[in-house]
Design a protein around this motif. Structure first.
Motif, PDB file in Angstrom:
ATOM      1  N   ILE A  98       0.819  -1.209   0.000  1.00 18.80           N
ATOM      2  CA  ILE A  98       0.000   0.000   0.000  1.00 18.80           C
ATOM      3  C   ILE A  98       0.857   1.264   0.000  1.00 18.80           C
ATOM      4  O   ILE A  98       0.392   2.332  -0.403  1.00 18.80           O
ATOM      5  CB  ILE A  98      -0.998   0.018   1.182  1.00 18.80           C
ATOM      6  N   LEU A  99       2.117   1.154   0.434  1.00 16.56           N
ATOM      7  CA  LEU A  99       3.016   2.310   0.400  1.00 16.56           C
ATOM      8  C   LEU A  99       3.474   2.621  -1.021  1.00 16.56           C
ATOM      9  O   LEU A  99       3.535   3.788  -1.425  1.00 16.56           O
ATOM     10  CB  LEU A  99       4.231   2.048   1.292  1.00 16.56           C
ATOM     11  N   TYR A 100       3.768   1.590  -1.813  1.00 19.74           N
ATOM     12  CA  TYR A 100       4.418   1.798  -3.109  1.00 19.74           C
ATOM     13  C   TYR A 100       3.503   1.637  -4.327  1.00 19.74           C
ATOM     14  O   TYR A 100       3.925   1.929  -5.451  1.00 19.74           O
ATOM     15  CB  TYR A 100       5.600   0.826  -3.263  1.00 19.74           C
ATOM     16  N   MET A 101       2.278   1.194  -4.139  1.00 20.15           N
ATOM     17  CA  MET A 101       1.400   0.988  -5.301  1.00 20.15           C
ATOM     18  C   MET A 101       1.247   2.251  -6.141  1.00 20.15           C
ATOM     19  O   MET A 101       1.297   2.211  -7.375  1.00 20.15           O
ATOM     20  CB  MET A 101       0.021   0.504  -4.841  1.00 20.15           C
ATOM     21  N   SER A 102       1.056   3.387  -5.480  1.00 18.20           N
ATOM     22  CA  SER A 102       0.859   4.633  -6.225  1.00 18.20           C
ATOM     23  C   SER A 102       2.105   5.027  -7.003  1.00 18.20           C
ATOM     24  O   SER A 102       2.001   5.633  -8.076  1.00 18.20           O
ATOM     25  CB  SER A 102       0.459   5.761  -5.265  1.00 18.20           C
ATOM     26  N   VAL A 103       3.271   4.680  -6.491  1.00 21.07           N
ATOM     27  CA  VAL A 103       4.522   5.009  -7.181  1.00 21.07           C
ATOM     28  C   VAL A 103       4.567   4.347  -8.549  1.00 21.07           C
ATOM     29  O   VAL A 103       4.862   4.993  -9.566  1.00 21.07           O
ATOM     30  CB  VAL A 103       5.740   4.575  -6.329  1.00 21.07           C
ATOM     31  N   PHE A 104       4.257   3.070  -8.596  1.00 23.67           N
ATOM     32  CA  PHE A 104       4.429   2.309  -9.829  1.00 23.67           C
ATOM     33  C   PHE A 104       3.213   2.391 -10.758  1.00 23.67           C
ATOM     34  O   PHE A 104       3.373   2.362 -11.976  1.00 23.67           O
ATOM     35  CB  PHE A 104       4.741   0.846  -9.480  1.00 23.67           C
ATOM     36  N   LEU A 105       2.018   2.502 -10.195  1.00 29.46           N
ATOM     37  CA  LEU A 105       0.840   2.575 -11.058  1.00 29.46           C
ATOM     38  C   LEU A 105       0.618   3.970 -11.621  1.00 29.46           C
ATOM     39  O   LEU A 105       0.268   4.121 -12.791  1.00 29.46           O
ATOM     40  CB  LEU A 105      -0.398   2.107 -10.293  1.00 29.46           C
TER      41      LEU A 105
END
Length: 715
Positions: free
Chosen positions: A102-109
Motif C-alpha cells: 500500500i506504500l508503493y502501489m501509487s509510485v508504480f501505477l
C-alpha cells in the motif's frame, strides 16, 4: 523490404526506450519522499512507512478484510472495492508485505501515465513530444501530490485510464482499426469499475467523440458503432453481460457490416440512450453537479426540516482557487502553463483529433470553481501542448542550426521547465496520516474493543480507526454529511452527560437504521427518529433533555462504545463544533463560540503576537485583537502534562470571556496556546482530554497518552 523492416524495428526500440526512461524518471522522483520520510521513526509502523492519504485507510481496511476472508455486517468496509481487490491480488501473488504494497502501489501505477502520453504523440509522428510531456505530467504539482509514495488512493489510475481512452479514440480516428474499436469500450468499462465517479467524464468524452464524428466523419459507421459500444458500458447491468453484448455486436459489425447502415445505427443508438435514462444513467452526473458546482448538501433535502451544517464548506478540495495556484498545480509555474496553452492550441490546429481531449481539459479548468482536486485532469493535456510546442520549435531550428546545438538548447529548456517540479517535490514533505504513537494506541484499542463495538470520533479519523482498531465508526471520509457529523460533533462539544447519552443513542439508532426500510424516517434522519420515539417535536427541548441526569434511554445496550480524542483534533475543533452548535431550524449558530489554537510569532512592546493574529500581554492577563479591542482573560491554564493531568489554573477576571491554555512541551505541532470561550471550555473534549476532568460514573479512561485519550462509555 528488409530496410523498411529495419527502420520499423528501430522506431519501436526508440519508442520503448522513451517509455522506459520516462517511467523510471517518474518512479525515481517519487522515491525522494521515501528517502526523506525514512529518517523519522514516528512515520513507521510494522517496520514500514505508513501511508499519507486518509482515504487510503478505507481501501486498506477493505483489502485487509478480503485477505482475512470476512468482515462484520454494516461495518462500512470497502470489501471488494476495486483498489482493495487489486491490492488483495498483489498481496496474494507477490512476496511483499501488506504495508509495503500500500506504500508503493501509487509510485508504480501512477507512473503509467507516461505510456498513453508517449503513444498519443507517436500517433502524430511526434514521440519526442510525448516523451517531454510525460516528464512534465508525471511529476506536475497536483498529479505528484495525489500520486506520491504513500498516497494510497484511486488517484493512482484516475488519470491514466482516461488517457488510454483518449489514445484509442485518437488511434481509431487516425487508423480506423479494429484493435482500437474493440479496446475502447473495455477501457471505459475498466475506468468505470475503478472509479465510479468517472461516469460524468466518460459521458463527456463519448459526447465529444460523437460531435467530432458528426462534424468530421459523419458517413463512417465505425465511429457511431464505437459510441454505441461505449454507451453500453454506462448501463447498470453486470459487467459480464456488458462484455457479452459488446463482443457480439463487434462480431456482427465485423462479419456482417452490410447490415449496419446509418438508419439502423440511429435506431440502435436511440434505444441505447432510452435504456440508459430508464436505468438512472444521468443520476451520477446530477449528483456531482449539485455537490461541486451548486454546493448543495444532500442531507438537507433528505431531512425535509432540519438545516444541518453543509459539510462541503469545510473541505479544502472543493474550495475555489486563485489563478496563480491553478497554473502552478497544473504546470508547476505560470510561464510553463502559458507556453503549454499556446502549444495546445497549436497542436489542435495541426491535429484536429486533439479536440477529443477537451473534456479532460475543461474538467481540469473546473478547479477554478469546483476546487483544486480537479486540476490533475488538465495536467497531461497541457503537458502534451508543451511537449508539442518544444519539439515543433526544435524541428524549425534544425533547418537553421547544428543538430547538437539545437538538441542541447531543447534539453536545457526541458530541464528548466522541470526545475519547479523538482523544487516542489523537495518541499512537499507530507507527513503520514498518523504518527507511530497514534497508530500504536489504536492498535492497542484493537486488543481492548470487539469488532462490533463503536468508536465515536470525528470523520477525519474514521478510516484509520477502523483499519488499526478493527471496530465500527459513525462517520468516515465517505459518510460525513451534515446529518451524519452532527452526532460526533455533539458528543465532543457538549457537556459530559449529554455526550454519554448521545453517544449511546446515535450508535444504537445507527445500527437499527441498517435494517430499516429505505422510506422510513430512521433511514432518512436518525435525529428525527429519536425525537419521534421520545414523543418530542421540539429539537432544542429534546437535545437539552439529554443533559439531565435522569434521562432514560429506552432501548437495550447492544455493544460497547469508545470515544476517541486525539490531540491533533485541536486544529479543527472549531470546525467540529460548527456541526452541532447550530440552530437546526434556521441553519444559524445558536451562540458565539471561540476555539483558536496558535503559536507565538514574536514578543515586542510587552505583547506576544500569536499566529492567529491575537496579541497577548506578556503577563498573560489580557488580549488585544486586530480591531484594537482589548479584553481581560477569565483564567490562564498552564498545562505541564496532558497525560498526567498536571495543570495549574490561575483565575484572572471572573467577568472575562476567554480562557487561555498554555501547553508546555507540546507534542502538537504549531500549537502552544489555545484561546477559547466558556462554551468550548465546558465541552467534553476540553474537559476530558486536556484537563482529565471526566465523570467516572459515565466513562472509563482506557488509553491515556499525550497524543490521544480513549474513553469507554459505561452506560
Amino acid at each position: 523490404m528488409l530496410k523498411k523492416e529495419y527502420f520499423k524495428n528501430q522506431n519501436l526500440i526508440l519508442l520503448f526506450f522513451m517509455i522506459f526512461s520516462a517511467y523510471i524518471f517518474s518512479v525515481v522522483c517519487r522515491f525522494y519522499w521515501v528517502f526523506w520520510a525514512s529518517q523519522f521513526n514516528e512515520y513507521f509502523f510494522n517496520n514500514q512507512l505508513m501511508i499519507t492519504s486518509n482515504d487510503g485507510y478505507a481501501f486498506a481496511e477493505g483489502a485487509r478484510d478480503m485477505i482475512a476472508g470476512f468482515h462484520q455486517p454494516n461495518d462500512l468496509s470497502y470489501f471488494n472495492s476495486p483498489l482493495s481487490t487489486l491490492t488483495y491480488w498483489i498481496y496474494k501473488l507477490s512476496p511483499f508485505s501488506f504495508e509495503t504494497i500500500i506504500l508503493y502501489m501509487s509510485v508504480f501505477l501512477s507512473s503509467l501515465i507516461i505510456i498513453p502520453l508517449v503513444l498519443i504523440a507517436n500517433e502524430y509522428k511526434r514521440p519526442l513530444a510525448g516523451f517531454v510531456a510525460a516528464l512534465l505530467a508525471s511529476i506536475a504539482n497536483s498529479y505528484y501530490n495525489r500520486t506520491m509514495a504513500g498516497y494510497y488512493d484511486t488517484d493512482m489510475l484516475v488519470i491514466v485510464l482516461p488517457l488510454f481512452i483518449l489514445f484509442f479514440m485518437i488511434r481509431l480516428v487516425l487508423r480506423k482499426d479494429l484493435l482500437s474499436f474493440i479496446c475502447l469500450p473495455f477501457i471505459v468499462m475498466i475506468y468505470l469499475w475503478w472509479y465510479p465517479s468517472s461516469y460524468t467524464l466518460n459521458v463527456a468524452l463519448i459526447g465529444c467523440f460523437l460531435l467530432y464524428a458528426l462534424v468530421f466523419h459523419r458517413k463512417e459507421t465505425i465511429f457511431y458503432m464505437s459510441i454505441i459500444l461505449m454507451l453500453i458500458t454506462l448501463s447498470n447491468i453486470a459487467w459480464f453481460y456488458q462484455s457479452a453484448i459488446i463482443v457480439l455486436l463487434f462480431c456482427f459489425y465485423v462479419f456482417k457490416n452490410e447490415y449496419f447502415k446509418l438508419k439502423f445505427l440511429i435506431i440502435l443508438g436511440i434505444l441505447t440512450l432510452i435504456f440508459l435514462i430508464l436505468s438512472g444513467g444521468v443520476d451520477p452526473i446530477l449528483y456531482q453537479l449539485k455537490f461541486y458546482i451548486f454546493r448543495s448538501d444532500e442531507s438537507s433535502n433528505l431531512t425535509q426540516g432540519f438545516v444541518y451544517f453543509n459539510v462541503n464548506q469545510t473541505i479544502q478540495e472543493v474550495e475555489s482557487i486563485d489563478l496563480s495556484v491553478f497554473m502552478k498545480r497544473i504546470s508547476a509555474n505560470e510561464i510553463t502553463f502559458c507556453v503549454s496553452m499556446i502549444g495546445l492550441v497549436w497542436l489542435i490546429i495541426n491535429h484536429k483529433s486533439m479536440i477529443l481531449t477537451l473534456p479532460m481539459l475543461f474538467l481540469g479548468f473546473l478547479a477554478l470553481k469546483g476546487g483544486l482536486r480537479f486540476t490533475i485532469y488538465a495536467v497531461p493535456i497541457l503537458a502534451l501542448g508543451f511537449g508539442f510546442l518544444i519539439c515543433s520549435l526544435r524541428e524549425i531550428n534544425l533547418k537553421k542550426y547544428d543538430l547538437k546545438v539545437v538538441n542541447t538548447i531543447t534539453a536545457l529548456v526541458v530541464f528548466l521547465s522541470l526545475i519547479p517540479t523538482f523544487f516542489h517535490i523537495y518541499i512537499y514533505k507530507a507527513p503520514t496520516v498518523f504518527s507511530q504513537n497514534e497508530a500504536k494506541q489504536l492498535d492497542q484499542l484493537k486488543k481492548i474493543a470487539n469488532r462490533e463495538d463503536y468508536v465515536v470520533a470525528w470523520w477525519d479519523y474514521g478510516y484509520p480507526i477502523r483499519y488499526y482498531s478493527d471496530v465500527k465508526t459513525l462517520v468516515d471520509g465517505g459518510k460525513h454529511l451534515g446529518k451524519d457529523n452532527f452526532f460526533p460533533s455533539f458528543v465532543l462539544t457538549k457537556d459530559q452527560i449529554s455526550a454519554a447519552n448521545m453517544a449511546r443513542l446515535s450508535v444504537e439508532y445507527t445500527e437499527k437504521s441498517f435494517y430499516a426500510p429505505n422510506d422510513s424516517l430512521l433511514k432518512k434522519d436518525i435525529l428525527q427518529a429519536m425525537m419521534k420515539d421520545y414523543n418530542e417535536s421540539n429539537v432544542d427541548l429534546f437535545l437539552n433533555s439529554l443533559s439531565k441526569p435522569d434521562f432514560k434511554i429506552n432501548m437495550p445496550k447492544t455493544r460497547d462504545i469508545y470515544i476517541y480524542m486525539p490531540a491533533r483534533m485541536s486544529f479543527i475543533f472549531s470546525t467540529i463544533a460548527s456541526f452541532s452548535l447550530i440552530n437546526l431550524d434556521t441553519g444559524k449558530f445558536n451562540q458565539p463560540f471561540v476555539f483558536s489554537a496558535a503559536y507565538p510569532l514574536s514578543n515586542q512592546n510587552g505583547e506576544i503576537l500569536l499566529s492567529n493574529g491575537v496579541y497577548l500581554s506578556d503577563d498573560f492577563r489580557s488580549l488585544r485583537f486586530d480591531n484594537g479591542t482589548s479584553v481581560d482573560i477569565h483564567s490562564f491554564i498552564e498545562l505541564n502534562s496532558i497525560q498526567q493531568n498536571d495543570y495549574k489554573e490561575i483565575p484572572i477576571d471572573e467577568n472575562g470571556q476567554y480562557y487561555l491554555f498554555y501547553i508546555k512541551n507540546s507534542t502538537i505541532p504549531y500549537i502552544q496556546f489555545i484561546l477559547m470561550n466558556k462554551v468550548m471550555f465546558d465541552s467534553a473534549f476540553v474537559q476530558m482530554f486536556f484537563l482529565g476532568n471526566y465523570d467516572k460514573n459515565l466513562f472509563d479512561l482506557v488509553i491515556n497518552t499525550q497524543d490521544a485519550k480513549v474513553f469507554k462509555l459505561k452506560r
